[in-house]
Design an enzyme around this catalytic site. Structure first.
Site, PDB file in Angstrom:
ATOM      1  N   ARG A  99       0.843  -1.208   0.000  1.00  0.00           N
ATOM      2  CA  ARG A  99       0.000   0.000   0.000  1.00  0.00           C
ATOM      3  C   ARG A  99       0.883   1.264   0.000  1.00  0.00           C
ATOM      4  O   ARG A  99       0.615   2.239  -0.669  1.00  0.00           O
ATOM      5  CB  ARG A  99      -0.911   0.044   1.235  1.00  0.00           C
ATOM      6  CG  ARG A  99      -1.792  -1.164   1.487  1.00  0.00           C
ATOM      7  CD  ARG A  99      -3.123  -1.045   0.761  1.00  0.00           C
ATOM      8  NE  ARG A  99      -2.951  -1.261  -0.669  1.00  0.00           N
ATOM      9  CZ  ARG A  99      -2.702  -2.438  -1.235  1.00  0.00           C
ATOM     10  NH1 ARG A  99      -2.578  -3.520  -0.519  1.00  0.00           N
ATOM     11  NH2 ARG A  99      -2.557  -2.534  -2.534  1.00  0.00           N
ATOM     12  N   ASN A 152      -9.341   7.498   5.624  1.00  0.00           N
ATOM     13  CA  ASN A 152      -8.239   7.061   4.761  1.00  0.00           C
ATOM     14  C   ASN A 152      -6.928   7.077   5.518  1.00  0.00           C
ATOM     15  O   ASN A 152      -6.665   7.967   6.316  1.00  0.00           O
ATOM     16  CB  ASN A 152      -8.135   7.962   3.530  1.00  0.00           C
ATOM     17  CG  ASN A 152      -9.397   7.905   2.692  1.00  0.00           C
ATOM     18  OD1 ASN A 152     -10.210   7.000   2.870  1.00  0.00           O
ATOM     19  ND2 ASN A 152      -9.571   8.866   1.797  1.00  0.00           N
ATOM     20  N   VAL A 153      -6.096   6.101   5.195  1.00  0.00           N
ATOM     21  CA  VAL A 153      -4.788   6.040   5.835  1.00  0.00           C
ATOM     22  C   VAL A 153      -3.723   6.678   4.946  1.00  0.00           C
ATOM     23  O   VAL A 153      -2.561   6.775   5.333  1.00  0.00           O
ATOM     24  CB  VAL A 153      -4.419   4.587   6.222  1.00  0.00           C
ATOM     25  CG1 VAL A 153      -5.407   4.062   7.259  1.00  0.00           C
ATOM     26  CG2 VAL A 153      -4.380   3.664   5.007  1.00  0.00           C
ATOM     27  N   HIS A 182      -8.512   6.003  11.157  1.00  0.00           N
ATOM     28  CA  HIS A 182      -8.057   4.619  11.036  1.00  0.00           C
ATOM     29  C   HIS A 182      -6.539   4.491  10.944  1.00  0.00           C
ATOM     30  O   HIS A 182      -6.018   3.479  10.498  1.00  0.00           O
ATOM     31  CB  HIS A 182      -8.717   3.949   9.815  1.00  0.00           C
ATOM     32  CG  HIS A 182     -10.204   3.818   9.960  1.00  0.00           C
ATOM     33  ND1 HIS A 182     -11.053   3.587   8.906  1.00  0.00           N
ATOM     34  CD2 HIS A 182     -10.994   3.892  11.066  1.00  0.00           C
ATOM     35  CE1 HIS A 182     -12.312   3.528   9.357  1.00  0.00           C
ATOM     36  NE2 HIS A 182     -12.293   3.715  10.655  1.00  0.00           N
ATOM     37  N   GLY A 208     -17.292  10.130  -0.457  1.00  0.00           N
ATOM     38  CA  GLY A 208     -16.656   8.875  -0.863  1.00  0.00           C
ATOM     39  C   GLY A 208     -16.516   7.826   0.222  1.00  0.00           C
ATOM     40  O   GLY A 208     -15.474   7.178   0.306  1.00  0.00           O
ATOM     41  N   THR A 209     -17.567   7.637   0.993  1.00  0.00           N
ATOM     42  CA  THR A 209     -17.546   6.519   1.947  1.00  0.00           C
ATOM     43  C   THR A 209     -18.865   5.767   1.856  1.00  0.00           C
ATOM     44  O   THR A 209     -19.929   6.389   1.754  1.00  0.00           O
ATOM     45  CB  THR A 209     -17.285   6.973   3.401  1.00  0.00           C
ATOM     46  OG1 THR A 209     -17.507   5.857   4.283  1.00  0.00           O
ATOM     47  CG2 THR A 209     -18.148   8.148   3.837  1.00  0.00           C
TER      48      THR A 209
HETATM   49  N1  APR Z   1     -15.465   9.931  -5.836  1.00  0.00           N
HETATM   50  C1  APR Z   1     -16.201   9.820  -4.697  1.00  0.00           C
HETATM   51  N2  APR Z   1     -16.640   8.646  -4.218  1.00  0.00           N
HETATM   52  C2  APR Z   1     -16.325   7.532  -4.903  1.00  0.00           C
HETATM   53  C3  APR Z   1     -15.557   7.566  -6.077  1.00  0.00           C
HETATM   54  C4  APR Z   1     -15.115   8.846  -6.549  1.00  0.00           C
HETATM   55  N3  APR Z   1     -14.382   8.979  -7.670  1.00  0.00           N
HETATM   56  N4  APR Z   1     -15.404   6.290  -6.514  1.00  0.00           N
HETATM   57  C5  APR Z   1     -16.046   5.496  -5.627  1.00  0.00           C
HETATM   58  N5  APR Z   1     -16.604   6.241  -4.654  1.00  0.00           N
HETATM   59  C6  APR Z   1     -17.405   5.816  -3.491  1.00  0.00           C
HETATM   60  C7  APR Z   1     -18.106   4.491  -3.642  1.00  0.00           C
HETATM   61  O1  APR Z   1     -19.338   4.647  -4.347  1.00  0.00           O
HETATM   62  C8  APR Z   1     -18.325   4.101  -2.172  1.00  0.00           C
HETATM   63  O2  APR Z   1     -19.529   4.633  -1.653  1.00  0.00           O
HETATM   64  O3  APR Z   1     -16.533   5.642  -2.404  1.00  0.00           O
HETATM   65  C9  APR Z   1     -17.128   4.753  -1.471  1.00  0.00           C
HETATM   66  C10 APR Z   1     -16.062   3.783  -1.025  1.00  0.00           C
HETATM   67  O4  APR Z   1     -16.554   2.929  -0.040  1.00  0.00           O
HETATM   68  P1  APR Z   1     -15.629   1.835   0.652  1.00  0.00           P
HETATM   69  O5  APR Z   1     -14.817   1.136  -0.378  1.00  0.00           O
HETATM   70  O6  APR Z   1     -16.485   1.012   1.526  1.00  0.00           O
HETATM   71  O7  APR Z   1     -14.594   2.720   1.502  1.00  0.00           O
HETATM   72  P2  APR Z   1     -14.791   3.406   2.931  1.00  0.00           P
HETATM   73  O8  APR Z   1     -16.205   3.757   3.194  1.00  0.00           O
HETATM   74  O9  APR Z   1     -13.775   4.472   3.031  1.00  0.00           O
HETATM   75  O10 APR Z   1     -14.368   2.231   3.893  1.00  0.00           O
HETATM   76  C11 APR Z   1     -14.327   2.458   5.272  1.00  0.00           C
HETATM   77  O11 APR Z   1     -13.382   0.307   5.611  1.00  0.00           O
HETATM   78  O12 APR Z   1     -11.985  -1.400   5.017  1.00  0.00           O
HETATM   79  C12 APR Z   1     -12.125  -0.299   5.753  1.00  0.00           C
HETATM   80  O13 APR Z   1     -10.576   0.748   7.059  1.00  0.00           O
HETATM   81  C13 APR Z   1     -11.078   0.733   5.746  1.00  0.00           C
HETATM   82  O14 APR Z   1     -11.291   3.095   6.128  1.00  0.00           O
HETATM   83  C14 APR Z   1     -11.829   1.998   5.450  1.00  0.00           C
HETATM   84  C15 APR Z   1     -13.233   1.672   5.922  1.00  0.00           C
END
Ligand code: APR
Length: 231
Positions: A58, A89-90, A106, A174-175
């Site tokens: 990573r 985000n890390v 995290h 974006g989560t």
């Molecule tokens: N811009 C904005 N959002 C986006 C984009 C983009 N270009 N591309 C994808 N996404 C969105 C997706 O639709 C989704 O809703 O980003 C989100 C990503 O979700 P996850 O992959 O679940 O990531 P996240 O919510 O950050 O995960 C949380 O889970 O595994 C752990 O520790 C890790 O911090 C992380 C936590």
């Protein structure tokens, strides 16, 4: 009058346009790796070398990518707002874009810490960003990623809750809001506070909240947010 407090909760989608995979989208990291093996405290105890290898990979990727215009626009908003970023985000892309107030829920990829004394935290550099179970710190101790593994407490959640309660404007970018306690932060936003959610996909946000959805990626979405804030 002081600047309004604009609190931004970001997830993997914030960094997607920089070329870092998200976790749960198709093609995401958790399709390629078993999260229990590489990112949980049990996995760490079972096979620490594998966990080190995962985070080394990573880091090697992180040092090759750049912040995107979304990160940069959030940093520029500090001119007009008291911007506080709470990130799941890390990566360090918010900081590299110029944001000065970033809380990492995290942990941080470019940091490692002693396995004996967790207050000994070391910053890695792009040229020396890999550690193994053979690496030792100055006290002769092994080191681990400065990451909150699944199954561990999230020490920064309390300050994140406080910031959320103080927000005049709240933005989520974006989560997928799948991982707690981060996903529960929205419940601490004061009633009546404008909430914006930027994500190209529909997100399961808590029901009953008055959320303004911006169905775009982070870069375009933050640009649209800035237009909306001007009105
Ligand atoms: N811009 C904005 N959002 C986006 C984009 C983009 N270009 N591309 C994808 N996404 C969105 C997706 O639709 C989704 O809703 O980003 C989100 C990503 O979700 P996850 O992959 O679940 O990531 P996240 O919510 O950050 O995960 C949380 O889970 O595994 C752990 O520790 C890790 O911090 C992380 C936590």
């Amino acid at each position: 009058m002081g600047k309004k407090k604009l609190v931004v909760l970001t997830g993997a989608g914030m960094s997607a346009e920089s070329g870092i995979s998200t976790f749960r989208d198709s093609g995401g990291l958790w399709e390629k790796y078993n999260v229990e093996d590489v990112a949980s405290i049990e996995g760490w105890h079972r096979n620490p070398a594998l966990v080190q290898e995962f985070y080394n990979a990573r880091r090697k990727q992180l040092v090759t990518v750049q912040p995107n215009d979304g990160h940069r626009a959030l940093a520029a908003l500090e001119q007009d707002y008291d911007v506080r970023i709470i990130t799941q985000n890390v990566d360090n892309l918010h900081e590299r874009a110029g944001s000065t107030q970033v809380l990492h829920l995290h942990g941080e990829l470019m940091k490692v810490r002693s396995t004996r004394d967790e207050s000994r935290i070391y910053e890695l550099t792009p040229d020396h960003c890999e550690i193994t179970m053979e690496s030792r710190d100055e006290y002769g101790d092994t080191m681990r990623p400065h990451i909150v593994f699944f199954g561990e407490a999230v020490p920064m959640i309390e300050p994140a809750i406080e910031l959320t309660e103080q927000a005049d404007i709240y933005v989520v970018i974006g989560t997928s809001l799948n991982v707690y306690p981060a996903a529960g932060l929205l419940h601490y936003v004061r009633r009546g506070t404008p909430i914006y959610l930027i994500d190209p996909q529909p997100v399961n946000a808590p029901a009953g909240m008055n959320i303004h959805f911006i169905a775009k990626g982070a870069t375009q979405g933050v640009a649209e947010l800035i237009e909306l804030l001007k009105k």
